[in-house]
Design a protein around this motif. Sequence first.
Motif, mmCIF file in Angstrom:
data_model
loop_
_atom_site.group_PDB
_atom_site.id
_atom_site.type_symbol
_atom_site.label_atom_id
_atom_site.label_comp_id
_atom_site.label_asym_id
_atom_site.label_seq_id
_atom_site.Cartn_x
_atom_site.Cartn_y
_atom_site.Cartn_z
ATOM 1 N N ALA A 119 0.778 -1.396 -0.024
ATOM 2 C CA ALA A 119 -0.006 0.112 0.025
ATOM 3 C C ALA A 119 0.864 1.373 0.015
ATOM 4 O O ALA A 119 2.037 1.131 0.440
ATOM 5 N N ASP A 120 0.118 2.354 -0.482
ATOM 6 C CA ASP A 120 1.015 3.696 -0.514
ATOM 7 C C ASP A 120 1.576 4.074 0.745
ATOM 8 O O ASP A 120 2.605 4.840 1.005
ATOM 9 N N ASP A 121 0.756 3.960 1.653
ATOM 10 C CA ASP A 121 1.002 4.211 3.200
ATOM 11 C C ASP A 121 1.921 3.032 4.076
ATOM 12 O O ASP A 121 1.880 3.320 5.114
ATOM 13 N N ALA A 122 2.301 1.993 3.263
ATOM 14 C CA ALA A 122 3.037 1.083 4.159
ATOM 15 C C ALA A 122 4.282 1.535 5.023
ATOM 16 O O ALA A 122 4.967 2.446 4.128
ATOM 17 N N PRO A 123 4.492 1.115 6.354
ATOM 18 C CA PRO A 123 5.554 1.514 6.820
ATOM 19 C C PRO A 123 6.845 1.376 6.407
ATOM 20 O O PRO A 123 7.765 0.514 7.234
ATOM 21 N N HIS A 166 9.498 7.095 -0.641
ATOM 22 C CA HIS A 166 7.815 6.972 -1.048
ATOM 23 C C HIS A 166 7.555 6.159 -2.276
ATOM 24 O O HIS A 166 8.484 5.783 -2.908
ATOM 25 N N LYS A 167 6.333 6.035 -2.257
ATOM 26 C CA LYS A 167 5.848 5.090 -3.566
ATOM 27 C C LYS A 167 6.045 5.900 -4.870
ATOM 28 O O LYS A 167 5.919 7.173 -4.917
ATOM 29 N N SER A 177 4.583 5.999 -8.274
ATOM 30 C CA SER A 177 3.575 5.447 -9.218
ATOM 31 C C SER A 177 3.792 5.076 -10.495
ATOM 32 O O SER A 177 2.971 4.293 -10.944
ATOM 33 N N TRP A 206 9.007 1.575 -5.426
ATOM 34 C CA TRP A 206 9.372 2.525 -4.322
ATOM 35 C C TRP A 206 10.809 3.395 -4.507
ATOM 36 O O TRP A 206 11.776 2.739 -5.016
#
Length: 522
Positions: free
Chosen positions: A453-457, A475-476, A478, A483
Motif C-alpha cells: 500500500a502507498d502508506d506502508a511503513p 515514498h511510492k 506510481s 518505491w
Amino acid sequence: MKVRILLILALLLTGIGIDPVAGFSAPNVPEATPATTPPPKRFNFADVRRRAEVLASQPFQASSHTLPDFLKGLDYDQYRDIRFRAEKGLWRAEGLPFEIQFAPLGFLFAQPVLINVVGEGESKPVEYANDLFDYGKNKVPDNLPKDLGFAGFKVLYPLHTDSHYDEVAVFLGASYFRAVGQKQNYGLSTRGLAIDTGLPKPEEFPWFREFWLEKPSKDATELTVYALLDSQSLTGAYRFAIKPGVATQIEVKASLFVRDKVQKLGVAPLTSMFLHGALNERFFDDFRPQVHDSDGLLMATGNGEWIWRPLNNPQRLRISAYQDNNPRGFGLLQRDRSFDNYQDLEAHYHRRPSIWVEPQGDWGKGSVQLIEIPSAAERYDNIAAFWTPEKPVEAGQQLEYSYRLFFFLELPNLSPGGRALASRIGAGGTGELQSERRRFVIDFGGEALAKLADDAPVTAMVSASTGQIQNVVIHKNSYTNGWRLSFELLPQSDNPSELRCFLKLGNDVLTETWSYQWTVAK
C-alpha cells in the motif's frame, strides 16, 4: 607440436582342449575362450587434463609465430571484410544441428590455434586452406602461406527457426569467448582466466592454444568443446558444454596446474564496456542518453544477501572487492532494456546479454572483484569482474573450478526480492551547500514492492563508510509501481565513501542491497 602417447595393452587368452580316446570318457573341460582386445581408447576431458599437467611441468614457451605483413597491417574494417565461406562449414553437409565456421588470422588476432574434431572417440586435426575464406576487397598477395592456421571458431545453431543457423558462440583471441541467446546481440565477453588484472604491472593473458570439438549427434541440443590453456604462470584443461536457447547456457569445468606463484587469480572473468549512463558525474557530448554493455554487478553471497553495484566510468582506476565465502553467484547485467534510454539503432545496447556465473560446489573464501577503468570511447572494454580466492596460488598447486554461465535478457529467478531499477546522482542541499552535498536517488521495483500500500511503513537502512548520511526520504513511485529512496551524502574531505542501502518492512528485508563507491570528481 602435438605430442600424443597411445598405450595399447593386448591380452591373449588361449583355451586348451583334449581329444577323447576310444574307450575313455572325455574330461570336463571349459570351452575355449577366443582371443580378445580391449576397446579402443576414446578421447575425453582426461586426455586434455593430462596434457595440461605435462605442459605445466615444462618451462613456458611463447609462440614464435609471425603474421605476414598483409594480415598484420589490417585494420578493424579490413579484418571484418574477411569472411568464412559458409558452404564450407564443418558438419554442414551432414545436416547436424551444429555448424562450425573458422575465424581467420589478422588484425589483433595474431596467434594461431590448433583445432581438432573428435568423432567416434578419435581426435583428428582440422586442415587449414586459404580458400576457406573470402577476403572481400582486401588485396591478397600471391605468396600468402598455405599453412596459416586459424585464429578461432564460431558455433552456429538454429536458435530462432529450424531453417536458419544463427551464430551462438565464438572463441577468438587469448582465452576470450562470447555467446548469445534468443533475440540478443553480442556484448560483454567471458574469459577462461584472468591473471594479475588490475595490479600495477602488466596483466598476463593466458591463451587457448588448442581446441577439440566433439562431433554432435543428429538430435543433439548441446555441443562439447575441450580447450588447452597456457600462460607463463599456469596451464589449464577446460570443458565447455554449450546449450543454446532463450538463455544460452555454458557449463564450464576447469582443471588448473600452476607453474609459478600467481599474485592475483581471476576465476570466471567477465569483461564489459561502460562509457556513460544515468549515474555519471562526467559530461559526455553524446546524443545517446546511455552507452554501455552492462549497467551493474549483481552478487548472491554465501549468506543469502543479494547485492547490486551500479557501474560507472570513473575519473581514476577504481577497484572494489566484495569478501565472501562460497558465493552463490555473480554477474554483469544489463538491466535497462528500454530502447529510449539508448537511442542506438546500430549497436542495440538494449539487447546486449547479461551474464550470470553460478558456481558448482564450494569455492571457499575469497572476493568478487570489480575493476572500473577510465575510458573515453565505447570501443574499449573498461569493466572486469571475477572471483579471486583468498588463499595464495603457489607453484605446483592443482585447482579445480566448475560453474555455469547464463547469457540472458531476463532471468526471473535472479534477485527474488525488490531490485534496483535505476540509480541517479546529482547536487544535494540548497544554495551554497549544493557544491558539497551529493544526492542519490534509487528506484526499487518488483512484484512484492508493487503490492504494498502507498502508506506502508517502509523504512530504509542507509550507511556510508565516510561522511554523513542526511535527508533520507522514501515514498511510492506510481510511475514504476515501485518505491523510491533518496538520501544526501555530506562528504568527509576528499575521502572515498562506500555507500549501502536497502528497504525494510518491519524485520523483513524487501530489496537487494544497493552498493556504490563514491569518489570526489576531479
